[in-house]
Design an enzyme around this catalytic site. Structure first.
Site, mmCIF file in Angstrom:
data_model
loop_
_atom_site.group_PDB
_atom_site.id
_atom_site.type_symbol
_atom_site.label_atom_id
_atom_site.label_comp_id
_atom_site.label_asym_id
_atom_site.label_seq_id
_atom_site.Cartn_x
_atom_site.Cartn_y
_atom_site.Cartn_z
ATOM 1 N N ASP A 149 34.548 39.620 56.983
ATOM 2 C CA ASP A 149 35.177 40.603 57.860
ATOM 3 C C ASP A 149 34.115 41.400 58.588
ATOM 4 O O ASP A 149 33.086 41.764 58.004
ATOM 5 C CB ASP A 149 36.057 41.558 57.049
ATOM 6 C CG ASP A 149 37.190 40.822 56.341
ATOM 7 O OD1 ASP A 149 37.782 39.925 56.964
ATOM 8 O OD2 ASP A 149 37.465 41.149 55.170
ATOM 9 N N GLU A 162 36.436 33.970 39.576
ATOM 10 C CA GLU A 162 35.766 34.797 40.588
ATOM 11 C C GLU A 162 35.650 36.252 40.135
ATOM 12 O O GLU A 162 36.595 36.827 39.587
ATOM 13 C CB GLU A 162 36.559 34.725 41.893
ATOM 14 C CG GLU A 162 35.952 35.521 43.034
ATOM 15 C CD GLU A 162 36.650 35.237 44.343
ATOM 16 O OE1 GLU A 162 36.750 34.033 44.703
ATOM 17 O OE2 GLU A 162 37.119 36.187 44.993
ATOM 18 N N PHE A 177 46.654 44.637 48.390
ATOM 19 C CA PHE A 177 45.836 43.466 48.684
ATOM 20 C C PHE A 177 46.599 42.474 49.557
ATOM 21 O O PHE A 177 46.077 41.941 50.530
ATOM 22 C CB PHE A 177 45.417 42.763 47.392
ATOM 23 C CG PHE A 177 44.341 43.449 46.617
ATOM 24 C CD1 PHE A 177 43.587 44.477 47.162
ATOM 25 C CD2 PHE A 177 44.071 43.057 45.311
ATOM 26 C CE1 PHE A 177 42.596 45.111 46.441
ATOM 27 C CE2 PHE A 177 43.073 43.682 44.579
ATOM 28 C CZ PHE A 177 42.337 44.713 45.144
ATOM 29 N N SER A 201 37.628 27.445 37.800
ATOM 30 C CA SER A 201 36.569 28.382 38.168
ATOM 31 C C SER A 201 37.133 29.800 38.168
ATOM 32 O O SER A 201 38.345 30.004 38.237
ATOM 33 C CB SER A 201 35.987 28.028 39.545
ATOM 34 O OG SER A 201 37.013 27.870 40.513
#
Length: 287
Positions: free
Chosen positions: A106, A14, A213, A12
């Site tokens: 978040d 994203e 990140f 998959s």
């Protein structure tokens, strides 16, 4: 990792919602190219407090209607009400979507009240109560421990609650030390957690961005990788070549050990994924 070997292997990809027309063109170009690999699904992220909800839906629906690939919107529950979640789920059902990545999310900057949902397991439980088995539900897993978890044991407790609430499978935070994933899967087996746990894979193309990140989400960059990347300085070509080698090797080790597929964080770029896919000798999954 014996229990993971028996699951069907799936792949998959994203994406994040574009901010403007140029971004929309780039993400469209990326998913068009990656659709040729016949992945299990494409997922689209969702900003803090639902800040990208409209763009997430727009991107998901375009992918769903145009690519021939199942599209999975991310859905975060923090700062949301049950009524809002109910409306979103109905909208997804009305548009023929059958797959959701269910997350806590978040808390938006400056806000202290999480709303009616505090944790992702509460969202998973709510989705199951409202829609039964209509949606296939992905949840997040953290082989290197969630950055806000007090310790590894409580983090595993939290993951177990999401599975018990009705998750079908899990996608991990990205990592570069396969041992962390193997340990996490072993810990799950000891707790009789029996769902596919798909490794999340982040290609390495920009060291400064990756370091930022990683510091935010708690993903470790092993010292030897960090030092090599630092030594390349602004040499983008060398960073990309080294990153491709490192991530290809990581993916190969994971698949050889029985990981039930890979979930790529594309950063809306097809090229790095295609290179890794080719290096691994993978073939498009049959439709």
């Amino acid at each position: 990792m014996k229990s993971q070997k028996r699951f069907e292997r799936t792949f998959s990809f994203e994406f994040f919602p574009p901010k403007n027309d140029e971004g929309a063109r780039k993400v469209r170009e990326a998913w068009t190219q990656l659709a040729q690999l016949n992945p299990r699904f494409f997922s689209v992220t969702y900003g803090a407090g639902g800040s990208t909800q409209a763009r997430t839906l727009e991107t998901v629906l375009e992918i769903h209607k145009s690519s021939g690939v199942d599209a999975a919107p991310h859905l975060s529950c923090i700062d949301s009400t049950a009524e809002q979640m109910r409306g979103i789920l109905q909208m997804y059902k009305d548009n023929g979507l059958r797959h959701i990545v269910a997350l806590r999310g978040d808390l938006p900057s400056g806000m202290r009240d999480p709303g009616e949902f505090r944790y992702a397991n509460e969202l998973v439980e709510f989705i199951r109560k409202e829609t039964g088995d209509h949606f296939s539900l992905e949840v997040a897993a953290y082989p290197e421990i969630h950055p806000q978890a007090p310790d590894a044991f409580k983090d595993m407790d939290n993951f177990a609650r999401k599975v018990k609430a009705g998750a079908n499978s899990a996608i991990t935070q990205y990592f570069y030390a396969p041992e962390a994933y193997f340990r996490f899967v072993d810990d799950c087996e000891r707790r009789d957690i029996d769902i596919p746990i798909v490794p999340g894979i982040m290609p390495i193309t920009n060291y400064k961005q990756l370091a930022r990140f990683s510091d935010t989400c708690g993903a470790e960059i092993p010292r030897w990788i960090r030092k090599r990347l630092e030594a390349y300085g602004e040499d983008t070509a060398s960073i990309r070549a080294f990153g491709e080698e490192v991530v290809t090797d990581l993916c190969a080790r994971l698949l050889e050990a029985g990981a039930p597929g890979l979930h790529f964080y594309t950063m809306n770029q097809a090229g790095p994924i295609q290179a890794i896919w080719k290096n691994l000798g993978l073939k498009p999954e049959p439709k």
